[in-house]
Design a protein around this motif. Structure first.
Motif, PDB file in Angstrom:
ATOM      1  N   ILE A 184     -18.373 -12.912  -8.605  1.00 50.21           N
ATOM      2  CA  ILE A 184     -17.884 -11.566  -8.864  1.00 50.21           C
ATOM      3  C   ILE A 184     -16.681 -11.307  -7.965  1.00 50.21           C
ATOM      4  N   LEU A 185     -15.615 -10.778  -8.542  1.00 52.01           N
ATOM      5  CA  LEU A 185     -14.406 -10.431  -7.797  1.00 52.01           C
ATOM      6  C   LEU A 185     -14.344  -8.915  -7.696  1.00 52.01           C
ATOM      7  N   PRO A 186     -14.744  -8.353  -6.553  1.00 51.14           N
ATOM      8  CA  PRO A 186     -14.745  -6.899  -6.414  1.00 51.14           C
ATOM      9  C   PRO A 186     -13.431  -6.383  -5.844  1.00 51.14           C
ATOM     10  N   VAL A 187     -12.977  -5.245  -6.321  1.00 51.38           N
ATOM     11  CA  VAL A 187     -11.760  -4.631  -5.782  1.00 51.38           C
ATOM     12  C   VAL A 187     -11.851  -3.126  -5.963  1.00 51.38           C
ATOM     13  N   LYS A 188     -11.447  -2.395  -4.942  1.00 50.22           N
ATOM     14  CA  LYS A 188     -11.334  -0.944  -5.060  1.00 50.22           C
ATOM     15  C   LYS A 188      -9.954  -0.632  -5.634  1.00 50.22           C
ATOM     16  N   ALA A 189      -9.911   0.268  -6.586  1.00 48.36           N
ATOM     17  CA  ALA A 189      -8.651   0.582  -7.245  1.00 48.36           C
ATOM     18  C   ALA A 189      -7.591   1.042  -6.244  1.00 48.36           C
ATOM     19  N   THR A 190      -8.017   1.731  -5.196  1.00 48.25           N
ATOM     20  CA  THR A 190      -7.059   2.228  -4.205  1.00 48.25           C
ATOM     21  C   THR A 190      -6.334   1.088  -3.497  1.00 48.25           C
ATOM     22  N   GLU A 191      -6.956  -0.109  -3.413  1.00 52.05           N
ATOM     23  CA  GLU A 191      -6.327  -1.244  -2.746  1.00 52.05           C
ATOM     24  C   GLU A 191      -5.183  -1.830  -3.566  1.00 52.05           C
ATOM     25  N   LEU A 192      -5.125  -1.469  -4.847  1.00 54.24           N
ATOM     26  CA  LEU A 192      -4.083  -1.996  -5.716  1.00 54.24           C
ATOM     27  C   LEU A 192      -2.777  -1.231  -5.594  1.00 54.24           C
ATOM     28  N   ILE A 193      -2.834  -0.046  -4.986  1.00 54.09           N
ATOM     29  CA  ILE A 193      -1.633   0.775  -4.846  1.00 54.09           C
ATOM     30  C   ILE A 193      -0.877   0.281  -3.627  1.00 54.09           C
ATOM     31  N   GLY A 194       0.191  -0.470  -3.861  1.00 50.57           N
ATOM     32  CA  GLY A 194       0.921  -1.100  -2.769  1.00 50.57           C
ATOM     33  C   GLY A 194       2.102  -0.281  -2.302  1.00 50.57           C
ATOM     34  N   GLU A 195       2.779  -0.808  -1.304  1.00 49.22           N
ATOM     35  CA  GLU A 195       3.946  -0.135  -0.734  1.00 49.22           C
ATOM     36  C   GLU A 195       5.166  -0.283  -1.627  1.00 49.22           C
ATOM     37  N   PHE A 196       5.216  -1.405  -2.380  1.00 52.08           N
ATOM     38  CA  PHE A 196       6.391  -1.696  -3.191  1.00 52.08           C
ATOM     39  C   PHE A 196       6.058  -1.569  -4.673  1.00 52.08           C
ATOM     40  N   ILE A 219     -15.106  -9.243 -13.007  1.00 53.97           N
ATOM     41  CA  ILE A 219     -14.152  -8.472 -12.209  1.00 53.97           C
ATOM     42  C   ILE A 219     -14.705  -7.060 -12.117  1.00 53.97           C
ATOM     43  N   PHE A 220     -14.976  -6.602 -10.911  1.00 52.36           N
ATOM     44  CA  PHE A 220     -15.551  -5.266 -10.721  1.00 52.36           C
ATOM     45  C   PHE A 220     -14.522  -4.368 -10.047  1.00 52.36           C
ATOM     46  N   ILE A 221     -14.026  -3.371 -10.779  1.00 55.15           N
ATOM     47  CA  ILE A 221     -13.019  -2.445 -10.258  1.00 55.15           C
ATOM     48  C   ILE A 221     -13.698  -1.112  -9.953  1.00 55.15           C
ATOM     49  N   ASP A 222     -13.893  -0.845  -8.683  1.00 56.20           N
ATOM     50  CA  ASP A 222     -14.552   0.395  -8.258  1.00 56.20           C
ATOM     51  C   ASP A 222     -13.519   1.512  -8.108  1.00 56.20           C
ATOM     52  N   GLU A 223     -13.988   2.755  -8.200  1.00 50.34           N
ATOM     53  CA  GLU A 223     -13.122   3.933  -8.065  1.00 50.34           C
ATOM     54  C   GLU A 223     -11.956   3.869  -9.053  1.00 50.34           C
ATOM     55  N   LEU A 224     -12.267   3.518 -10.291  1.00 57.32           N
ATOM     56  CA  LEU A 224     -11.243   3.325 -11.314  1.00 57.32           C
ATOM     57  C   LEU A 224     -10.350   4.550 -11.482  1.00 57.32           C
ATOM     58  N   ASP A 225     -10.901   5.739 -11.296  1.00 56.78           N
ATOM     59  CA  ASP A 225     -10.121   6.965 -11.498  1.00 56.78           C
ATOM     60  C   ASP A 225      -8.965   7.088 -10.511  1.00 56.78           C
ATOM     61  N   ALA A 226      -8.972   6.310  -9.427  1.00 57.54           N
ATOM     62  CA  ALA A 226      -7.871   6.375  -8.452  1.00 57.54           C
ATOM     63  C   ALA A 226      -6.549   5.952  -9.067  1.00 57.54           C
ATOM     64  N   ILE A 227      -6.592   5.061 -10.065  1.00 56.54           N
ATOM     65  CA  ILE A 227      -5.355   4.632 -10.716  1.00 56.54           C
ATOM     66  C   ILE A 227      -5.290   5.053 -12.175  1.00 56.54           C
ATOM     67  N   ALA A 228      -6.436   5.359 -12.772  1.00 55.20           N
ATOM     68  CA  ALA A 228      -6.467   5.643 -14.212  1.00 55.20           C
ATOM     69  C   ALA A 228      -6.779   7.101 -14.509  1.00 55.20           C
ATOM     70  N   LEU A 229      -6.458   7.976 -13.570  1.00 55.85           N
ATOM     71  CA  LEU A 229      -6.724   9.395 -13.765  1.00 55.85           C
ATOM     72  C   LEU A 229      -5.824   9.940 -14.864  1.00 55.85           C
ATOM     73  N   ASP A 230      -6.394  10.782 -15.718  1.00 58.91           N
ATOM     74  CA  ASP A 230      -5.646  11.401 -16.813  1.00 58.91           C
ATOM     75  C   ASP A 230      -4.376  12.056 -16.271  1.00 58.91           C
ATOM     76  N   ARG A 231      -3.280  11.907 -16.996  1.00 64.63           N
ATOM     77  CA  ARG A 231      -1.993  12.428 -16.551  1.00 64.63           C
ATOM     78  C   ARG A 231      -2.010  13.945 -16.373  1.00 64.63           C
ATOM     79  N   ARG A 232      -2.950  14.613 -16.994  1.00 60.75           N
ATOM     80  CA  ARG A 232      -3.050  16.072 -16.821  1.00 60.75           C
ATOM     81  C   ARG A 232      -3.512  16.444 -15.420  1.00 60.75           C
ATOM     82  N   TYR A 233      -4.127  15.505 -14.722  1.00 60.43           N
ATOM     83  CA  TYR A 233      -4.690  15.796 -13.410  1.00 60.43           C
ATOM     84  C   TYR A 233      -3.872  15.245 -12.255  1.00 60.43           C
ATOM     85  N   GLN A 234      -2.815  14.541 -12.530  1.00 53.21           N
ATOM     86  CA  GLN A 234      -2.016  14.006 -11.435  1.00 53.21           C
ATOM     87  C   GLN A 234      -0.617  13.691 -11.921  1.00 53.21           C
ATOM     88  N   GLU A 235       0.290  13.599 -10.963  1.00 53.70           N
ATOM     89  CA  GLU A 235       1.635  13.121 -11.244  1.00 53.70           C
ATOM     90  C   GLU A 235       1.669  11.652 -10.862  1.00 53.70           C
TER      91      GLU A 235
END
Length: 375
Positions: A184-196, A219-235
């Protein structure tokens, strides 16, 4: 493209005016640059990777020749990757002119390796109390991981786990890996948001390439809403948008990755962007435990206490804790009671200790503003 060239010409004109105005005469001996990315979101998924430093140095000297270099300012590529910026970290002498003999060194970019952490699990389904509906649906994923070839195009490649925090979503993913004997390859969605810009998208593709090499694999992606939040709720930032696009590309199966199952987890499925949510063939709900399940969770965990337990009525505690998740019962009721006893240097845990931790927890919940729970 014409607009970009004209912009670069204007920049050069301004630099030349500054050069004559300030009468900077010294030539820079060396520059130490750091890639800073694009000023705005780019249609490119990747930023330039320097494979041959010597060739890049010649290219950089030729295009920036005659420009003034000041620490903290930026140099922009205007040819190969228009508008890509490099920050000047060091220049010697300070405030000097870039010449054909200036040594130019670029800091090497290190891409996070968090998503490629691989592990096997020793968690079993017996470790999770309740969740019978989720347990039944997960049998489909089990069968797929055990015999990925039999499903063909009907494989359950993308599955969404949703429900309140602490209800066992992560444990179920680990239990699936354990039961089917797959990594199993675990990753938190927040870790995918990089500097560049482009870094997160690159990590997504690397993650799936690694999973394909080890298939069958989860592949286990936790906290998916951190990157896939509906556009109505974030910029959406540019890099987040590119991460989502890369994820959608992988989930669509444009590149065939047989035997790879993506499990996304969230406690806010109603706020997931519709484009992402539509890619999940299965949605599995995780619910809060009922009274019987809460009692079972309390009984199984209190047995592992390092101190004796005397005169406790766990049925009473189970009745009082409606609305709590399994994790809440363990970490905020049982653990709090145990720690209080240890701090007070007492020899055993009693009913009063458990009641105190429940009352304290309910007091915190009562004064919490529901509108701020997800901020």
């Amino acid at each position: 493209m014409i607009f970009i060239v004209r912009t670069a010409q204007k920049v050069n004109t301004k630099v030349n005016r500054d050069l004559s105005k300030n009468s900077v005469e010294s030539t820079a001996d060396f520059l130490f640059l750091e890639p800073a990315g694009y000023p705005m979101a780019s249609v490119l998924e990747e930023y330039p990777i320097i494979e041959n430093p010597g060739v890049f140095e010649h290219y950089a000297r030729e295009q920036w020749n005659g420009m003034i270099a000041r620490k903290g300012e930026y140099l922009f590529d205007r040819r190969m990757y228009p508008d890509f910026a490099y920050r000047i970290n060091e220049v010697e002498p300070p405030e000097s002119v870039i010449g054909f003999k200036t040594r130019i060194i670029v800091k090497e970019i290190t891409v996070s390796s968090a998503p490629t952490v691989e592990f096997t699990s020793d968690v079993s389904f017996d470790d999770v109390v309740g969740q019978e509906g989720a347990r039944r649906k997960c049998k489909l994923i089990e069968r797929f991981l055990q015999e990925p070839g039999m499903f063909g195009r009907w494989a359950p490649r993308n599955v969404l786990f949703f429900g309140p925090s602490g209800t066992g979503k992560t444990m179920f993913a680990k239990a699936l890996a354990n039961k089917t004997h797959v990594p199993i390859l675990p990753v938190k969605a927040t870790e995918l948001i990089g500097e560049f810009v482009g870094e997160g998208a690159r990590q997504i593709h690397q993650l799936y390439e690694r999973a394909q090499e080890m298939a069958p694999c989860i592949i286990f992606i936790d906290e998916l809403d951190a990157i896939a939040l509906d556009r109505r709720y974030q910029e959406l930032r540019g890099d987040v948008a590119e991460i989502v696009n890369a994820l959608l590309t992988e989930m669509d199966g444009i590149v065939e990755r047989s035997g790879v199952c993506t499990i996304g987890a969230t406690n806010r499925n109603d706020t997931i962007d519709s484009a992402v949510r539509s890619r999940f063939e299965e949605e599995i709900e995780f619910t809060l435990p009922d009274e019987k399940e809460r009692l079972k969770i309390l009984e199984s965990n209190i047995k592992t206490f390092p101190l004796p337990v005397e005169d406790v009525d766990l049925r009473e505690i189970a009745k009082m804790t409606e609305g709590l998740s399994g994790r809440d019962l363990v970490s905020k009721v049982l653990k709090t009671a145990l720690h209080n006893v240890i701090v007070e240097d007492r020899d055993y845990v009693n009913q009063g200790d458990l009641l105190d931790s429940v009352k304290k927890l309910k007091g915190v919940q009562k004064i919490s503003d529901p509108e701020r729970l997800y901020i």
